[in-house]
Enzyme design. Structure first.
Site, PDB file in Angstrom:
ATOM      1  N   LYS A 163      41.274  27.203  53.139  1.00 28.57           N
ATOM      2  CA  LYS A 163      40.743  28.533  52.879  1.00 28.57           C
ATOM      3  C   LYS A 163      40.457  29.225  54.209  1.00 28.57           C
ATOM      4  O   LYS A 163      39.840  28.645  55.101  1.00 28.57           O
ATOM      5  CB  LYS A 163      39.481  28.452  52.025  1.00 28.57           C
ATOM      6  CG  LYS A 163      39.786  28.080  50.577  1.00 28.57           C
ATOM      7  CD  LYS A 163      38.580  28.245  49.691  1.00 28.57           C
ATOM      8  CE  LYS A 163      38.945  28.062  48.226  1.00 28.57           C
ATOM      9  NZ  LYS A 163      39.720  29.182  47.688  1.00 28.57           N
ATOM     10  N   LYS A 271      45.506  29.857  36.972  1.00 31.34           N
ATOM     11  CA  LYS A 271      44.229  29.204  36.690  1.00 31.34           C
ATOM     12  C   LYS A 271      43.870  29.503  35.231  1.00 31.34           C
ATOM     13  O   LYS A 271      43.409  30.605  34.917  1.00 31.34           O
ATOM     14  CB  LYS A 271      43.141  29.738  37.620  1.00 31.34           C
ATOM     15  CG  LYS A 271      43.404  29.454  39.089  1.00 31.34           C
ATOM     16  CD  LYS A 271      42.368  30.133  39.975  1.00 31.34           C
ATOM     17  CE  LYS A 271      42.620  29.786  41.442  1.00 31.34           C
ATOM     18  NZ  LYS A 271      41.748  30.551  42.352  1.00 31.34           N
TER      19      LYS A 271
END
Length: 360
Positions: A163, A271
């Protein structure tokens, strides 16, 4: 077989560390379990685990919304087929709560298959088939991120996702270079996730710098909603771009196809908790096939209940590239499960038991 009672159980998941993203830091996460009973026996469990600040689910309204769904489920017969599960979910679910839709589908499929936590009758559950996953490196101080990188490499991951976007960009480049210095792209696949942190004006220059490091892809380099700018990035970037937050809130297949046609990304990230469950995921995949767009599945910080369902969905879809399913070790108080990570792969260890959901 009929559903005689449905219980919605709230659980707060506590992170083992402060998990940093460009949207802020996470220490705890609310989740809800939808538990189906026949008499006194649990026959199905699903998880609704929205993420505050990202999901369209209104977290403060979740208790009332999931209790309403629980009442609607009571008295129904367990559907015989996958399509019938989707039909029942369509009848009772509200599109404003996509995480609840995922919980309903999962609980019904679990019940359909005997209440054993088997969502799909496939190799992951029955034959301990392994699914490759990426090792996730969270944002934080440089030393903390470097420590995570070393741990992932030591644990045998050959795909690492980092990230980026919260600390100094040059520091992030330095961390990525430290991996690439010792491992070629054939040895270690590198992915990054910016969570929309770059401005449209600076994004292409940053993507050019990242591309030198032979990265596989970057997720959501700029904020969702700037379709024209994202299209230009996807067209001109030397680095493959994957849409993530861009998919939130789209329910109609025509709207989904319009997004893909307008932006034409190289990949999308799916997701189920975020986009409305298993049926919605399958709709996106069919559109990806039509438009020659790649995809992979990622968990959204669910407990092992939701993670198990996504792993089995990945197996059902016969994935072969690393998926984002390595979040099971994030919490102090996750549900104990057979899910096991070894050498950069996740599998279902039939020698381990599930913790009883009522005891959480």
């Amino acid at each position: 077989m009929k559903i005689t009672k449905v219980v919605a159980k709230h659980h707060i998941l506590d992170f083992k560390f402060e998990a940093g993203t460009s949207r802020g830091k996470l220490n705890a996460k609310d989740t809800w379990y939808l538990i189906l009973y026949e008499g006194t026996r649990v026959i199905g469990v699903g998880e609704a685990g929205p993420l505050r600040g990202l999901s369209i689910d209104k977290i403060d309204e979740m208790p009332e919304a999931i209790e309403l769904i629980a009442k609607k489920l009571e008295g129904n017969s367990i559907p015989d087929t996958l399509s019938d599960c989707f039909l029942l979910a369509n009848e009772i679910c509200n599109k404003a709560f996509p995480s609840i839709r995922f919980a309903v589908e999962t609980a019904l499929l679990d019940a359909r298959n005997g209440g054993l936590k088997m969502i799909f009758d496939a190799g992951f559950f029955k034959r301990q088939k392994r699914i490759p996953i990426n090792g996730l490196v969270w944002m934080g101080e440089e030393d903390f991120m470097q420590q995570q990188i070393k741990e992932k490499l030591r644990e045998g991951f050959n795909c690492i996702k980092m990230k980026i976007g919260a600390i100094d960009f040059q520091t992030e480049l330095k961390l990525l270079k430290s991996i690439r210095k010792n491992y070629s792209k054939e040895q270690i696949t590198l992915r990054v996730d910016a969570n929309g942190a770059f401005s449209p004006e600076e994004a292409l220059n940053k993507l050019n710098e990242l591309a030198v490091l032979d990265l596989h892809s970057i997720e959501q380099p700029i904020k969702a909603g700037s379709r024209r700018e994202m299209h230009e990035l996807c067209r001109n970037s030397p680095l493959a771009i994957a849409l993530d937050e861009e998919l939130i809130g789209l329910h109609d297949p025509a709207e989904k196809e319009t997004l893909l046609k307008e932006i034409n990304p190289q990949y999308i990230i799916l997701k189920p908790t975020l986009i409305g469950g298993i049926q919605a995921t399958l709709e996106w995949i069919n559109l990806c096939k039509k438009h020659n767009i790649g995809w992979w599945l990622t968990s959204m910080l669910e407990s092992n209940i939701g993670l198990n369902a996504i792993c089995q969905l990945a197996d059902y879809l016969k994935v072969n590239m690393p998926q984002g399913l390595g979040t099971g070790k994030l919490y102090h108080n996750n549900i104990e499960s057979p899910l096991t990570i070894q050498n950069g792969e996740i599998y279902y260890n039939a020698h381990k038991d599930w913790q009883e959901i009522e005891l959480i």
